[in-house]
Design a protein around this motif. Sequence first.
Motif, PDB file in Angstrom:
ATOM      1  N   GLY A   1       0.767  -1.233   0.000  1.00 29.55           N
ATOM      2  CA  GLY A   1       0.000   0.000   0.000  1.00 29.55           C
ATOM      3  C   GLY A   1       0.797   1.281   0.000  1.00 29.55           C
ATOM      4  N   ASN A   2       2.110   1.215  -0.206  1.00 32.87           N
ATOM      5  CA  ASN A   2       2.891   2.456  -0.182  1.00 32.87           C
ATOM      6  C   ASN A   2       3.298   2.923  -1.576  1.00 32.87           C
ATOM      7  OD1 ASN A   2       4.919   0.702  -0.844  1.00 32.87           O
ATOM      8  ND2 ASN A   2       6.242   1.204   0.874  1.00 32.87           N
ATOM      9  N   ASN A   3       2.759   2.283  -2.606  1.00 32.56           N
ATOM     10  CA  ASN A   3       2.998   2.683  -4.001  1.00 32.56           C
ATOM     11  C   ASN A   3       4.475   2.706  -4.383  1.00 32.56           C
ATOM     12  OD1 ASN A   3       0.224   3.006  -4.451  1.00 32.56           O
ATOM     13  ND2 ASN A   3       0.288   5.065  -3.604  1.00 32.56           N
ATOM     14  N   ASP A   4       5.264   1.783  -3.857  1.00 33.99           N
ATOM     15  CA  ASP A   4       6.689   1.734  -4.206  1.00 33.99           C
ATOM     16  C   ASP A   4       6.949   0.870  -5.442  1.00 33.99           C
ATOM     17  OD1 ASP A   4       6.271  -0.794  -3.261  1.00 33.99           O
ATOM     18  OD2 ASP A   4       7.856  -0.733  -1.768  1.00 33.99           O
ATOM     19  N   ASP A   5       5.882   0.310  -6.026  1.00 34.35           N
ATOM     20  CA  ASP A   5       5.978  -0.465  -7.257  1.00 34.35           C
ATOM     21  C   ASP A   5       6.787  -1.751  -7.082  1.00 34.35           C
ATOM     22  OD1 ASP A   5       5.226  -0.818  -9.936  1.00 34.35           O
ATOM     23  OD2 ASP A   5       7.152  -0.060 -10.648  1.00 34.35           O
ATOM     24  N   LEU A   6       6.717  -2.358  -5.896  1.00 35.98           N
ATOM     25  CA  LEU A   6       7.398  -3.632  -5.675  1.00 35.98           C
ATOM     26  C   LEU A   6       6.366  -4.746  -5.497  1.00 35.98           C
ATOM     27  CD1 LEU A   6      10.250  -2.682  -3.187  1.00 35.98           C
ATOM     28  CD2 LEU A   6      10.425  -3.086  -5.638  1.00 35.98           C
ATOM     29  N   ASP A   7       6.670  -5.918  -6.042  1.00 40.85           N
ATOM     30  CA  ASP A   7       5.856  -7.122  -5.893  1.00 40.85           C
ATOM     31  C   ASP A   7       6.726  -8.229  -5.335  1.00 40.85           C
ATOM     32  OD1 ASP A   7       3.504  -6.130  -6.899  1.00 40.85           O
ATOM     33  OD2 ASP A   7       3.741  -7.022  -8.885  1.00 40.85           O
TER      34      ASP A   7
ATOM     35  N   MET B   1      10.703  -7.511  -6.079  1.00 41.81           N
ATOM     36  CA  MET B   1      11.259  -6.919  -7.294  1.00 41.81           C
ATOM     37  C   MET B   1      10.215  -5.972  -7.869  1.00 41.81           C
ATOM     38  SD  MET B   1      10.995  -9.883 -10.219  1.00 41.81           S
ATOM     39  CE  MET B   1      12.322 -10.804  -9.547  1.00 41.81           C
ATOM     40  N   SER B   2      10.621  -5.171  -8.827  1.00 40.94           N
ATOM     41  CA  SER B   2       9.680  -4.225  -9.406  1.00 40.94           C
ATOM     42  C   SER B   2       8.529  -4.982 -10.061  1.00 40.94           C
ATOM     43  CB  SER B   2      10.366  -3.339 -10.441  1.00 40.94           C
ATOM     44  OG  SER B   2      10.601  -4.041 -11.627  1.00 40.94           O
ATOM     45  N   ALA B   3       7.352  -4.415  -9.944  1.00 38.33           N
ATOM     46  CA  ALA B   3       6.173  -5.047 -10.521  1.00 38.33           C
ATOM     47  C   ALA B   3       6.349  -5.232 -12.022  1.00 38.33           C
ATOM     48  CB  ALA B   3       4.943  -4.208 -10.223  1.00 38.33           C
TER      49      ALA B   3
END
Length: 76
Positions: free
Chosen positions: A52-58, A67-69
């Motif tokens: 939920g922090n919008n850091d674009d990690l999955d 890693m990045s989405a």
Amino acid sequence: MKAKSRTAKFYKDNPEAAEKRREYQREYNKSDERKKYRAYLTKKNREAGTYGNNDDLDYDHDERRMMSARRNRSKK
């Protein structure tokens, strides 16, 4: 503008087939197995502090790390 894939063009030209696929996807995503999988990924995201922090990690279940989405979804 990004070019459309063959699949996207097919579903654009065949709305009945597109609806059939969407209906299948709705049922598939409702299954207990898919719900548990989504819960597992959310849990890993929360544990990593990235939910939920919008850091674009999955969470990548294959490599067992964050890693990045974009990279995670493109490597399949």
